[in-house]
Design a protein around this motif. Structure first.
Motif, mmCIF file in Angstrom:
data_model
loop_
_atom_site.group_PDB
_atom_site.id
_atom_site.type_symbol
_atom_site.label_atom_id
_atom_site.label_comp_id
_atom_site.label_asym_id
_atom_site.label_seq_id
_atom_site.Cartn_x
_atom_site.Cartn_y
_atom_site.Cartn_z
ATOM 1 N N LEU A 143 0.832 -1.201 0.000
ATOM 2 C CA LEU A 143 0.000 0.000 0.000
ATOM 3 C C LEU A 143 0.869 1.254 0.000
ATOM 4 N N ARG A 144 0.397 2.248 -0.682
ATOM 5 C CA ARG A 144 1.159 3.476 -0.872
ATOM 6 C C ARG A 144 1.423 4.158 0.466
ATOM 7 N N ASP A 145 2.658 4.603 0.650
ATOM 8 C CA ASP A 145 3.056 5.334 1.852
ATOM 9 C C ASP A 145 4.072 6.386 1.421
ATOM 10 N N GLY A 146 3.615 7.592 1.252
ATOM 11 C CA GLY A 146 4.522 8.661 0.836
ATOM 12 C C GLY A 146 5.113 8.389 -0.530
ATOM 13 N N ASN A 147 6.440 8.323 -0.610
ATOM 14 C CA ASN A 147 7.112 8.114 -1.881
ATOM 15 C C ASN A 147 7.452 6.646 -2.124
ATOM 16 N N GLY A 148 6.666 5.755 -1.511
ATOM 17 C CA GLY A 148 6.926 4.337 -1.699
ATOM 18 C C GLY A 148 5.745 3.479 -1.300
ATOM 19 N N TYR A 149 6.043 2.217 -0.962
ATOM 20 C CA TYR A 149 5.010 1.245 -0.615
ATOM 21 C C TYR A 149 5.421 0.473 0.635
ATOM 22 N N ARG A 150 4.446 0.094 1.443
ATOM 23 C CA ARG A 150 4.649 -0.767 2.600
ATOM 24 C C ARG A 150 4.103 -2.160 2.261
ATOM 25 N N ILE A 151 4.987 -3.135 2.272
ATOM 26 C CA ILE A 151 4.598 -4.504 1.929
ATOM 27 C C ILE A 151 4.340 -5.291 3.207
ATOM 28 N N VAL A 197 9.529 -0.087 0.400
ATOM 29 C CA VAL A 197 10.350 0.021 -0.813
ATOM 30 C C VAL A 197 9.954 1.312 -1.526
ATOM 31 N N PRO A 198 10.898 1.967 -2.166
ATOM 32 C CA PRO A 198 10.567 3.208 -2.880
ATOM 33 C C PRO A 198 9.677 2.932 -4.086
ATOM 34 N N ALA A 199 8.966 3.954 -4.517
ATOM 35 C CA ALA A 199 8.070 3.811 -5.667
ATOM 36 C C ALA A 199 8.819 3.364 -6.916
ATOM 37 N N ASP A 200 10.112 3.678 -6.988
ATOM 38 C CA ASP A 200 10.921 3.253 -8.134
ATOM 39 C C ASP A 200 11.042 1.740 -8.232
ATOM 40 N N ASN A 201 10.672 1.027 -7.177
ATOM 41 C CA ASN A 201 10.766 -0.436 -7.189
ATOM 42 C C ASN A 201 9.490 -1.104 -7.684
ATOM 43 N N LEU A 202 8.511 -0.320 -8.085
ATOM 44 C CA LEU A 202 7.299 -0.862 -8.701
ATOM 45 C C LEU A 202 7.633 -1.206 -10.151
ATOM 46 N N LEU A 203 7.569 -2.500 -10.499
ATOM 47 C CA LEU A 203 7.995 -2.924 -11.832
ATOM 48 C C LEU A 203 7.118 -2.302 -12.905
ATOM 49 N N GLY A 204 7.751 -1.601 -13.823
ATOM 50 C CA GLY A 204 7.034 -0.925 -14.888
ATOM 51 C C GLY A 204 6.499 0.434 -14.510
ATOM 52 N N SER A 211 -9.096 -3.753 -3.672
ATOM 53 C CA SER A 211 -10.499 -3.679 -4.092
ATOM 54 C C SER A 211 -10.687 -4.004 -5.572
ATOM 55 N N ARG A 212 -9.607 -4.122 -6.329
ATOM 56 C CA ARG A 212 -9.729 -4.263 -7.789
ATOM 57 C C ARG A 212 -9.425 -5.659 -8.301
ATOM 58 N N GLY A 213 -9.281 -6.646 -7.416
ATOM 59 C CA GLY A 213 -9.017 -8.010 -7.872
ATOM 60 C C GLY A 213 -7.733 -8.108 -8.652
ATOM 61 N N ALA A 214 -7.778 -8.787 -9.818
ATOM 62 C CA ALA A 214 -6.581 -8.968 -10.633
ATOM 63 C C ALA A 214 -5.997 -7.632 -11.086
ATOM 64 N N ARG A 215 -6.837 -6.646 -11.281
ATOM 65 C CA ARG A 215 -6.351 -5.348 -11.742
ATOM 66 C C ARG A 215 -5.699 -4.531 -10.629
ATOM 67 N N GLY A 216 -5.720 -5.068 -9.431
ATOM 68 C CA GLY A 216 -5.049 -4.405 -8.325
ATOM 69 C C GLY A 216 -3.735 -5.044 -7.948
ATOM 70 N N VAL A 217 -3.282 -6.036 -8.744
ATOM 71 C CA VAL A 217 -2.036 -6.757 -8.464
ATOM 72 C C VAL A 217 -0.864 -6.047 -9.138
ATOM 73 N N SER A 218 0.230 -5.909 -8.401
ATOM 74 C CA SER A 218 1.450 -5.298 -8.938
ATOM 75 C C SER A 218 2.658 -6.143 -8.542
ATOM 76 N N LEU A 219 3.756 -5.937 -9.242
ATOM 77 C CA LEU A 219 5.022 -6.596 -8.918
ATOM 78 C C LEU A 219 5.983 -5.544 -8.380
ATOM 79 N N LEU A 220 6.560 -5.837 -7.216
ATOM 80 C CA LEU A 220 7.512 -4.910 -6.602
ATOM 81 C C LEU A 220 8.813 -5.651 -6.317
ATOM 82 N N ILE A 221 9.915 -4.944 -6.452
ATOM 83 C CA ILE A 221 11.234 -5.532 -6.234
ATOM 84 C C ILE A 221 11.705 -5.225 -4.826
#
Length: 387
Positions: free
Chosen positions: A150-158, A228-235, A183-193
């Motif tokens: 989930l988004r937290d400032g300039n990144g994500y909390r896993i 992880v920083p937002a830059d680690n969101l694949l794509g 809330s978006r099912g498959a469309r809410g899935v992301s890959l993070l490094i």
């Protein structure tokens, strides 16, 4: 020359591919002798240093572009290494996971900045890959994952946990499948490094005690508020993870089927040798008609499997391998592998159940083939959708 091995198909006959295969065989035969592989089995994992050695030798990321430090090869080079490591029995060394499964996610779906940041490290062996998909309550059903980013400032909390993760104990570069919008099912899935030495809150569980693949450090992984920083969101775009996964799964399933064909061929060769040496009732076991018929049936299935898989490899090279065909390959070839493995173990008699014999080890290792990469039951669902 092995007793059972079809000639290489035309697309593997290029002189450069033959030279690459010869060089790879020479390197891995020297670098990973049986006693070293036996130590991996005893330790329950491949030592981290071996990955660096293989990277220095130029065998990691062999199909990655020269612009990022790769050799600029193609899928044929990956197939050479996949088949070679399987034939040599390099237990636990998941080069196909690194080269064929994880690295392409970065190369095909990463931003230019992400490619330049990460691909050279994967090629050199500075980073060892894993991909964290499965969870305690979600295996083949990726839409059911509960791990969130989930988004937290300039990144994500896993937050969440993963299980059945190959390279789990040594990987320091992990592609995490998580929901950035639950809330978006498959469309809410992301890959993070997640680069494990750059985060807090990441923890490895114990190596799982499996019935086979003892040298593969399959593990549970835990993410407790890992930032992880937002830059680690694949794509660099949320919600693309499921589609990125679906795009790359056909190649993963093909590689599983390739390993199955190698296992079949090895098992048949071992069994031919064993039955010719073993005596019963005054003759070799091979001389019994039942033995010959069993092995003839095994050979027929293995030749059909090899021919089909070669066609699938050609499609993968051409970029035309589709989900339906890869699902058929994964399901049918791994089912056939198990039939052949069981028949060959039976022809070994009681010795087939003894771990000192290679057929026993291969029989145990083969059982997982019908489960990972999407269980064969799920493959049937995928195939049925195209009827």
């Amino acid at each position: 020359m092995p007793t059972l091995k079809l000639p290489d198909p035309a697309f593997m006959q290029d002189e450069e591919i033959k030279m690459f295969a010869a060089g790879a065989e020479k390197y891995f035969t020297r670098a990973a002798p049986p006693e070293r592989v036996a130590q991996w089995v005893a330790d329950g994992q491949v030592e981290r240093r071996f990955w660096t050695e293989v990277g220095e030798a130029g065998f990691l990321g062999v199909s990655l572009p020269e612009a990022y430090g790769g050799p600029g090869g193609d899928f044929r080079h990956d197939i050479v290494l996949c088949e070679l490591c399987a034939r040599l029995g390099l237990e636990g060394f998941a080069i196909t996971l690194h080269n064929v499964i994880v690295a392409p996610y970065i190369a095909l779906h990463g931003t230019e900045d992400q490619k330049r940041r990460w691909l050279p490290k994967l090629i050199s062996g500075e980073r060892v890959c894993a991909i964290a998909m499965s969870e305690p309550g979600a295996g083949s059903d990726l839409q059911a994952i509960r791990t969130t980013a989930l988004r937290d400032g300039n990144g994500y909390r896993i937050n969440g946990s993963k299980t059945f993760i190959s390279n789990g104990q040594i990987a320091d570069f992990i592609v995490v499948v998580a929901k950035t919008d639950p809330s978006r099912g498959a469309r809410g899935v992301s890959l993070l490094i997640v680069e494990t030495d750059q985060v807090e809150g990441f923890r490895r569980g114990n190596k799982l005690d499996k019935i086979g693949h003892e040298a593969q450090d399959t593990s549970e992984l835990f993410f407790d508020n890992v930032f992880v920083p937002a830059d680690n969101l694949l794509g660099a775009e949320e919600g693309k993870g499921f589609f990125q996964l679906m795009a790359e799964l056909p190649r993963e399933r093909l590689i599983i089927a390739v390993n199955s064909v190698i296992a079949m061929e090895k098992a048949i060769n071992w069994t031919i040798d064993y039955t010719k040496e073993r005596k019963a009732f005054g003759q070799s076991v091979f001389e019994f008609q039942n033995t010959q018929f069993q092995l003839a049936a095994c050979k027929a299935k293995a030749v059909v499997a090899r021919t089909f898989i070669n066609d699938c490899i050609q499609k993968a090279i051409d970029g035309t391998l589709d989900n339906d065909t890869s699902a058929i390959a994964k399901m049918w070839v791994t089912d056939t592998e198990w039939e052949i493995m069981d028949a060959c173990l039976q022809l070994h008699g009681g010795y087939g159940y003894v771990n000192d014999y290679p057929i026993a080890k291969q029989w145990k290792n083969s059982r997982i083939q019908r489960i990972y990469g999407g269980s064969n039951e799920i493959m049937k669902v995928l195939i049925a959708r195209g009827l």
